[in-house]
Motif scaffolding. Structure first.
Motif, PDB file in Angstrom:
ATOM      1  N   HIS A  27     -11.420  -2.616   6.082  1.00 18.16           N
ATOM      2  CA  HIS A  27     -11.361  -3.747   7.006  1.00 18.16           C
ATOM      3  C   HIS A  27     -12.701  -4.457   6.973  1.00 18.16           C
ATOM      4  O   HIS A  27     -13.733  -3.854   7.291  1.00 18.16           O
ATOM      5  N   ARG A  28     -12.703  -5.712   6.520  1.00 14.35           N
ATOM      6  CA  ARG A  28     -13.927  -6.504   6.401  1.00 14.35           C
ATOM      7  C   ARG A  28     -14.987  -5.794   5.554  1.00 14.35           C
ATOM      8  O   ARG A  28     -16.165  -5.790   5.887  1.00 14.35           O
ATOM      9  N   GLY A  29     -14.517  -5.156   4.489  1.00 12.46           N
ATOM     10  CA  GLY A  29     -15.426  -4.506   3.555  1.00 12.46           C
ATOM     11  C   GLY A  29     -15.880  -3.120   3.956  1.00 12.46           C
ATOM     12  O   GLY A  29     -16.647  -2.485   3.237  1.00 12.46           O
ATOM     13  N   VAL A  30     -15.417  -2.624   5.096  1.00 16.29           N
ATOM     14  CA  VAL A  30     -15.818  -1.301   5.572  1.00 16.29           C
ATOM     15  C   VAL A  30     -14.609  -0.367   5.556  1.00 16.29           C
ATOM     16  O   VAL A  30     -13.593  -0.663   6.192  1.00 16.29           O
ATOM     17  N   PRO A  31     -14.696   0.766   4.836  1.00 16.87           N
ATOM     18  CA  PRO A  31     -13.557   1.695   4.817  1.00 16.87           C
ATOM     19  C   PRO A  31     -13.452   2.487   6.126  1.00 16.87           C
ATOM     20  O   PRO A  31     -14.462   2.919   6.680  1.00 16.87           O
ATOM     21  N   HIS A  32     -12.231   2.640   6.605  1.00 18.03           N
ATOM     22  CA  HIS A  32     -11.947   3.425   7.810  1.00 18.03           C
ATOM     23  C   HIS A  32     -10.891   4.462   7.452  1.00 18.03           C
ATOM     24  O   HIS A  32      -9.958   4.168   6.709  1.00 18.03           O
ATOM     25  N   THR A  33     -11.030   5.670   7.995  1.00 15.05           N
ATOM     26  CA  THR A  33     -10.075   6.739   7.737  1.00 15.05           C
ATOM     27  C   THR A  33      -9.285   7.031   9.006  1.00 15.05           C
ATOM     28  O   THR A  33      -9.862   7.116  10.087  1.00 15.05           O
ATOM     29  N   PHE A  34      -7.960   7.174   8.854  1.00 13.99           N
ATOM     30  CA  PHE A  34      -7.073   7.439   9.980  1.00 13.99           C
ATOM     31  C   PHE A  34      -6.156   8.607   9.664  1.00 13.99           C
ATOM     32  O   PHE A  34      -5.779   8.817   8.509  1.00 13.99           O
ATOM     33  N   LEU A  35      -5.766   9.357  10.700  1.00  9.17           N
ATOM     34  CA  LEU A  35      -4.636  10.270  10.558  1.00  9.17           C
ATOM     35  C   LEU A  35      -3.422   9.379  10.365  1.00  9.17           C
ATOM     36  O   LEU A  35      -3.274   8.369  11.059  1.00  9.17           O
ATOM     37  N   ALA A  36      -2.567   9.741   9.426  1.00  2.81           N
ATOM     38  CA  ALA A  36      -1.439   8.874   9.110  1.00  2.81           C
ATOM     39  C   ALA A  36      -0.141   9.653   9.061  1.00  2.81           C
ATOM     40  O   ALA A  36      -0.099  10.783   8.579  1.00  2.81           O
ATOM     41  N   TYR A  37       0.899   9.019   9.553  1.00  2.00           N
ATOM     42  CA  TYR A  37       2.232   9.597   9.580  1.00  2.00           C
ATOM     43  C   TYR A  37       3.183   8.700   8.797  1.00  2.00           C
ATOM     44  O   TYR A  37       3.037   7.480   8.794  1.00  2.00           O
ATOM     45  N   SER A  38       4.166   9.321   8.149  1.00  2.00           N
ATOM     46  CA  SER A  38       5.190   8.605   7.400  1.00  2.00           C
ATOM     47  C   SER A  38       6.468   9.429   7.451  1.00  2.00           C
ATOM     48  O   SER A  38       6.413  10.659   7.536  1.00  2.00           O
ATOM     49  N   THR A  39       7.595   8.758   7.385  1.00  2.00           N
ATOM     50  CA  THR A  39       8.861   9.504   7.354  1.00  2.00           C
ATOM     51  C   THR A  39       9.022  10.241   6.032  1.00  2.00           C
ATOM     52  O   THR A  39       9.715  11.248   5.973  1.00  2.00           O
ATOM     53  N   ASP A  40       8.376   9.750   4.977  1.00  2.00           N
ATOM     54  CA  ASP A  40       8.442  10.373   3.653  1.00  2.00           C
ATOM     55  C   ASP A  40       7.119  11.053   3.326  1.00  2.00           C
ATOM     56  O   ASP A  40       6.069  10.616   3.781  1.00  2.00           O
ATOM     57  N   ALA A  41       7.176  12.090   2.513  1.00  2.00           N
ATOM     58  CA  ALA A  41       5.954  12.711   2.000  1.00  2.00           C
ATOM     59  C   ALA A  41       5.308  11.744   1.013  1.00  2.00           C
ATOM     60  O   ALA A  41       5.992  11.110   0.207  1.00  2.00           O
ATOM     61  N   LEU A  42       3.981  11.591   1.104  1.00  2.00           N
ATOM     62  CA  LEU A  42       3.245  10.684   0.230  1.00  2.00           C
ATOM     63  C   LEU A  42       2.055  11.424  -0.371  1.00  2.00           C
ATOM     64  O   LEU A  42       1.293  12.074   0.345  1.00  2.00           O
ATOM     65  N   GLU A  43       1.890  11.305  -1.675  1.00  2.00           N
ATOM     66  CA  GLU A  43       0.823  11.992  -2.383  1.00  2.00           C
ATOM     67  C   GLU A  43      -0.481  11.208  -2.334  1.00  2.00           C
ATOM     68  O   GLU A  43      -0.494   9.991  -2.095  1.00  2.00           O
ATOM     69  N   VAL A  44      -1.583  11.903  -2.578  1.00  2.00           N
ATOM     70  CA  VAL A  44      -2.907  11.282  -2.633  1.00  2.00           C
ATOM     71  C   VAL A  44      -2.887  10.147  -3.663  1.00  2.00           C
ATOM     72  O   VAL A  44      -2.332  10.294  -4.749  1.00  2.00           O
ATOM     73  N   GLY A  45      -3.480   9.020  -3.280  1.00  2.00           N
ATOM     74  CA  GLY A  45      -3.552   7.865  -4.166  1.00  2.00           C
ATOM     75  C   GLY A  45      -2.426   6.869  -3.997  1.00  2.00           C
ATOM     76  O   GLY A  45      -2.484   5.773  -4.553  1.00  2.00           O
ATOM     77  N   THR A  46      -1.391   7.219  -3.218  1.00  2.44           N
ATOM     78  CA  THR A  46      -0.261   6.313  -3.007  1.00  2.44           C
ATOM     79  C   THR A  46      -0.699   5.101  -2.182  1.00  2.44           C
ATOM     80  O   THR A  46      -1.293   5.261  -1.116  1.00  2.44           O
ATOM     81  N   PRO A  47      -0.410   3.885  -2.653  1.00  2.00           N
ATOM     82  CA  PRO A  47      -0.686   2.701  -1.835  1.00  2.00           C
ATOM     83  C   PRO A  47       0.258   2.669  -0.635  1.00  2.00           C
ATOM     84  O   PRO A  47       1.450   2.978  -0.776  1.00  2.00           O
ATOM     85  N   VAL A  48      -0.271   2.326   0.527  1.00  2.00           N
ATOM     86  CA  VAL A  48       0.538   2.281   1.747  1.00  2.00           C
ATOM     87  C   VAL A  48       0.257   1.005   2.523  1.00  2.00           C
ATOM     88  O   VAL A  48      -0.769   0.353   2.335  1.00  2.00           O
ATOM     89  N   LEU A  49       1.187   0.699   3.417  1.00  2.46           N
ATOM     90  CA  LEU A  49       1.043  -0.412   4.342  1.00  2.46           C
ATOM     91  C   LEU A  49       1.059   0.159   5.752  1.00  2.46           C
ATOM     92  O   LEU A  49       1.939   0.956   6.094  1.00  2.46           O
ATOM     93  N   VAL A  50       0.084  -0.225   6.565  1.00  4.14           N
ATOM     94  CA  VAL A  50       0.045   0.223   7.962  1.00  4.14           C
ATOM     95  C   VAL A  50       1.073  -0.593   8.734  1.00  4.14           C
ATOM     96  O   VAL A  50       1.017  -1.823   8.750  1.00  4.14           O
ATOM     97  N   ILE A  51       2.042   0.112   9.381  1.00  2.00           N
ATOM     98  CA  ILE A  51       3.115  -0.599  10.088  1.00  2.00           C
ATOM     99  C   ILE A  51       3.044  -0.448  11.606  1.00  2.00           C
ATOM    100  O   ILE A  51       3.722  -1.174  12.322  1.00  2.00           O
ATOM    101  N   ALA A  52       2.234   0.513  12.098  1.00  2.00           N
ATOM    102  CA  ALA A  52       2.133   0.684  13.556  1.00  2.00           C
ATOM    103  C   ALA A  52       0.867   1.443  13.915  1.00  2.00           C
ATOM    104  O   ALA A  52       0.382   2.279  13.154  1.00  2.00           O
TER     105      ALA A  52
END
Length: 83
Positions: free
Chosen positions: A30-55
């Protein structure tokens, strides 16, 4: 609030998301600064998978889904170096 600004942004999975109620981690720039979040998804996602934040799920937590970004838009996932 900064976290709400991340909804609609792309990121990458940094720690495997196991699906359902089992969180992983994503990195969102965000604005050139990386932020790390705990993330949840209905599907299992492997390291490196591109994602979209929906909520926003509360402080430090987001809901994501896999995202097939357009070719050439990988810069969305890398920190921008200041000039």
């Amino acid at each position: 609030m900064l976290q709400e600004a991340h909804v609609g942004q792309g990121g990458t999975v940094d720690a495997r998301i196991r699906g359902d109620d089992l969180a992983g981690e994503v990195r969102v720039v965000h604005r050139g600064v990386p932020h790390t979040f705990l993330a949840y998804s209905t599907d299992a996602l492997e390291v490196g998978t591109p994602v979209l934040v929906i909520a926003n799920l509360g402080p430090g937590k987001v809901q994501v889904e896999p995202w097939d970004f357009p070719a050439g838009d990988t810069h969305l996932f890398e920190p921008v170096s200041p000039d």
